[in-house]
Structures are given as structure tokens and as C-alpha cells.
Design an enzyme around this catalytic site. Sequence first.
Site, PDB file in Angstrom:
ATOM      1  CG  HIS A  97      -2.122  -0.912   1.002  1.00 64.32           C
ATOM      2  ND1 HIS A  97      -3.377  -0.632   1.501  1.00 64.32           N
ATOM      3  CD2 HIS A  97      -2.243  -2.101   0.350  1.00 64.32           C
ATOM      4  CE1 HIS A  97      -4.212  -1.602   1.164  1.00 64.32           C
ATOM      5  NE2 HIS A  97      -3.535  -2.512   0.472  1.00 64.32           N
ATOM      6  CG  HIS A 265      -4.721 -11.618  -2.532  1.00 65.97           C
ATOM      7  ND1 HIS A 265      -5.854 -11.281  -3.235  1.00 65.97           N
ATOM      8  CD2 HIS A 265      -4.254 -10.449  -2.011  1.00 65.97           C
ATOM      9  CE1 HIS A 265      -6.052  -9.974  -3.155  1.00 65.97           C
ATOM     10  NE2 HIS A 265      -5.094  -9.455  -2.420  1.00 65.97           N
TER      11      HIS A 265
END
Length: 736
Positions: A97, A265
Site C-alpha cells: 500500500h 494473496h
Amino acid sequence: MSENGKCPVTGKTSKPVAGGGTSNQDWWPNQLNLNILHQQSSKSNPMGGDFNYAEEFKKLDLKAVKEDLYTLMTDSQEWWPADYGHYGPLFIRMAWHSAGTYRMGDGRGGAGSGSQRLAPLNSWPDNVNLDKARRLLWPIKQKYGKRISWADLMVLAGNCAIESMGLPTFGFAGGREDVWEPEQDVYWGSEEEWLATSDKPKSRYSGERDLENPLAAVQMGLIYVNPEGPDGNPDPIASGKDVRETFARMAMNDEETVALVAGGHTFGKCHGAGDAALVGPEPEAAPLEEMGLGWKSSHGRGKGGDTISSGIEGAWKPRPTTWDMGYLKVLFKYDWELVKSPAGANQWLAKDVDDEDMVVDAHDPDKKHRPMMTTADLSLKFDPIYEPIARRYLENPEEFADAFARAWFKLTHRDMGPRARYLGPEVPEEDLIWQDPIPAVDHELIDDKDIADLKAKILASGLSVSQLVTTAWASASTFRGSDNRGGANGARIRFAPQKDWAVNQPAELQKVLQALEGIQKDFNAGQSGGKKVSLADLIVLGGCAGVEKAAQNAGADAAVPFAPGRMDALEEQTDGDSFSVLEPKADGFRNFQKAKFAVKAEELLVDRAQLLTLTAPEMTVLVGGLRMLGANYGNSKHGVFTDKSETLTNDFFVNLLDMGTVWKPSANDEDVFEGSDRKTGALKWTGTRVDLVFGSNSQLRAIAEVYGCEDGQEKFVQDFVAAWDKVMSLDRFDLA
């Protein structure tokens, strides 16, 4: 009223003190914002003007830092327990992020400044609970201090997290310097509501689903796409379109996108254990006693198994802290049913799950859960382009591992610019096309005598001051301080797409390049040793010679600095599609605008000046000087407030500020203005919004007045030469 409620000076009821009250921006919301040119000043930086981060980083024991990070991964703290006893997934999300705000449209965002520590990013909805990740890192940052920036540490923590869970990374480069105040130049969107959907006022979308440039994220406050689907609609096919658009705007192709999503993920879980209404305010809105932390939750213990972050709940695969093929295996093995998380978010659970694929709870070993997928995850299975890529990775684990490692390196290093800026022992040796590689210097450089001789040959070649200055400016001014791309080094102006950009006047450009290439060829052929001059150097040298000639025409003896050492890139080292985003749609320095835009021309000028790392005085003196040097697009006379040709005088400012001239909009073009003699009405000058703003805007007029004074000529020449040299040298990281 208590005395405590009164001002200690006036005795009146207290009001906001210095900096408070109704602002200029409140009174005049359309006022030109010059503040973006004066960010990150020495007054906000506690390190001092002599601090050299690169030198400090070179003293860092990187191996020791990494060992401390590896230890931290499994050192679970009671105040914020690690899922599965491992902080790795949290640090991957933090690094992702930090880097994921990058968008290639304007090069802004990214991991390069450590801005996740500051507003607005420290309080974005998509960054919920990353404040805990940074606080977990504080003891390591505290230990190594100035030798590693927060920006570098966050990326390094992500790398170490991946390595600690079983995947070797592609490499790591340090060199990111922290900022010390929020970045005001980054346009995050116009919405006035966090996570506003596309049907809300001031949406970033128009048409069917056309995303506003240069934005990449689909909603205000998200880093990428909405994991629940477009506007929360759980449609994997539609989500795939959003994923493709967003990742493309972050400079990722389809294969890199699949690798990043599937690889990222592979680790960790999502958090949506309960009602999101029980989560407190973000860090910037949290009470003082929270000490910079936010999102305090009253759901259960508010941490561990009771954590609420995205609102989606669960893990993607059975072993969330190990690099393996579990994500892709589970994705394609099972059918998926749409459910609501405990927080009310749309998500998908695998049907009829084999026991071997059940996921042990992150904090209770006696519980197991079905694997989860988001709507965005399912786009890898149902999107017709992503699906075959994902299946290929599933069948080729080594290819998948390499693809993820490379894509992760690109994600976390994309905004650093060329390899010349990379620091540390883990810098990969391989040149990558997205780094805009330039060959290393492999010959003796020209000396002062050569420079003087070459300048004389250039000036005798028949090329005008205007041609020389315009070509050098066109080459150098592609630089963007946002992601350190562009600039004169490499001489990519001779390749597509730059040679064909309208702003560069292709036919005229070719004449100049051919003449300079002839001078280069003659010089290099005449050397008995290994001395050479590159075309990249010669283009800049020609501009410098032009400036010096124009200064001489004005009666000034100006020596324009020049440092050889630029090299010429090869065409195969130039990704044309990647460079297309550097094309100026407007360049106020050349009085060029490709089309009519909703944004005012003077705002586009300031935006471009900020990308060139210019201050307001530097922007002002460059515009005034370039007008005098004939650098306007198409030889336009707009803003050429002089009767002299190719003469570096302060006439632009003198005549702009002349009260004997009255201005009015042109009848033919509302963005062009006519300046007439106040007494006779005779037309004297024409100018654009970019020209007149230096007389209209009070702050810019104050600067223009300095150069318009009778004693302003000498300072004007000095300041123009300094600003010119700065632009010509913006990409010379080898000189730092």
C-alpha cells in the site's frame, strides 16, 4: 466565562491562533495554488541542509537490519497480536500500500517518500490498521535512526516478510528519502466522501466507466480496486475490467497483474470480524491520547480474532504464512458461493471444501474456516485474459515465483527512477526495460577545450538560438521529479514517441538533430584516442551555447554550466508505450497547449513546474527568459514582449508590468489576450493566460517585479542561467 477560555493577549474568547481563521483559499477558491512549488522545505525537515541520506545509508549494516526484521516477524505483541503468529502478511500489505499509490500518468504516489506516515494516506480507509504495522517497526527504526528512512524500511520490511515465508525476492534498493509534511501536489480525486461510489457527486468516472486521469484507484480512499467489485457490486467479470484498468495505470501488464494478485494473496487474511460501526476514527481524527493510532475497535477485544479492517473476513488458502501454490490451487479447484462477512461485506466462500484445504483460525487452533475469495480475486478465474495466465502459473510454479518476485520488485521500485539512484548490496545486476536503462560511460569525456570548440561549431552551424534552446528544453524538460523519469540523458528525443510529439515540432526537430549528429560524427571521427561526445551531451551543450549567445546579444557575459557524461540510449532500451505518458499535453514554458482543457493553462504550468521541481521564482524567470529566446511552439509571438530577437533581456517583465498597456481578451480566442497602447489603442503585444498570470497573480507579480526593475537585468540573467542549468541537470544522478 472561565479565564481559560480567553485569549491571553486580547482577553477575548479564544479563537484559532496562527494559521487559523478564514483563509485566502476560502475567500478565493479559484486562486492559483503555488504552494505545491514550495513543499518539503528545509523549515519542515529536521535533518538539516547538510544531511546526506545516501551517505548515511551506505553506512547501514543492511544484513543486521534484515535479521532484526526476520526476528520481528514472529515476535507477536499483546497490544496487536500477529495472525498465525507471523507479522509477514501485515508488512507485505503495508509495503504494497506504500508503493501502490503510484500511477504512471503523472508519476506521483509510490513508496519513494514514506508518505504513508502522513495525511491523507495514514488515514485512508484502505490503510486501516497499517498504523499498527508502522508502530511495530518503530523499535527497528529507532535502533538504526538516520541510516534508514521510513520509506526504505517499509519496503525492506515487505521484502523480509516475503523471504521469511519462503520466497527469495528479486532484490532491494535503498535510496528513498522521507518527506516531513503531507504532499500537496498529488491529486487523489475530487470526491468529498470516503469510498464514494461512481454515482455520487464529483465522481472520478464519466461515460460508461471512464476513469479520470491520472487516477488509478477506483474510489477515494482505496489503493487499487474495490475488492467487493465495482461500487461494491459482486461481479467478477466487471471487477476484472477495473483490475486491468487500475493496474495498467500503475504500469503493470496483465501477467504482472496476475502475479501480484495471486502472489500477494498467497499470504495472510482479511479482517471483518464484526460490525464496522464499532471501529473508531482514523489516526488524523483520533483523540490525542491515542498517540497517532486510529481505528480503535470496541468489537470484542478489538484485535486478534476480533479485528475489523476491510470488512471482508478470512484467508485465501490453507497455509497463509507459507509461499506455495495454494492460492491458485484453491481458486481453480472449487466453486464459490456469494456470502456476507460478519461485517456485511460481499465475499465468496469455497463450496464442499476438502479437509486438507480448510484454513486453521489465525488465533484459535481449534477452529477451521473455508477458504475465502474476494470478487476481485475471482476475476483471475473468470476474466478471459487473466484466466489462462493464472492457469499457466498454476501449472508452472517456478515461472509463477519468478513472475511475482519481479513484479514485486517493480511495484516497490517503480517510482525510484533509473538504477543510478539505487543503493545497497542487494541491487539486482539485470537492467530492466521499465528502469529506462542508459549505457554506462565507456569513453573519455570531452574537456573544457573540447566544450569551447564544440560550442563554436554549433553556433557556426546555421542553427539559430531558438532552435538550439528549444531542442535542449524539449529533451530535458520531459523529466518528472515525481518518479525520476525522463530528462536529457539518453537522448531519447531522437526515438519514437518523443520525436513525433506535436510539442516538439517534429520537422523542425529533425533538422536540428541532423545538424548536431553531423557535428558529433565529425568530432568523434577526429579523435585519435577514445574520446567521444554523445548526442545527449551535444543537445544540452547546444542549448547552453544558445543561452550564452543570447546573453551576449544583451550585453551580458554569462557562462552556462555544463557537465559532460550523458550517454545515448539504444532504441531497444526504450519502451515507447511507457514513454508516451511523458508527452506534455501542455507546456506553458513553450506556450503550448495541445487542446482545450477544463483545467486552466496557468494551473497546468504550475503542475509542470512542480514536476520539474521548480520554485515559483525559477518558474517565473524561465518563462520570461524562454519567451525572449524564441522557444514558443510554432514561433508564436504570444508573450514575446520585445522588439529584440534572441536576446536574453528582462523585456518580458518590463513590458508585462507596463501600465501604458491595457489588456483585453481576443475576439477570436478567449485564452489569448491583446495588449494595446493605453493612449492610442494601437496593438502592442499578444499573450496567453500563461503569460498574463505573471502580472495578474499577486504572488507571481511580486516576483516579476524583481526582474522588471531597472536593476533587474543582471539578476534576471544570473537566475535564468541557474534555473536553466537545474533543468538540464535534473536527471544527472551520476553527479550527486
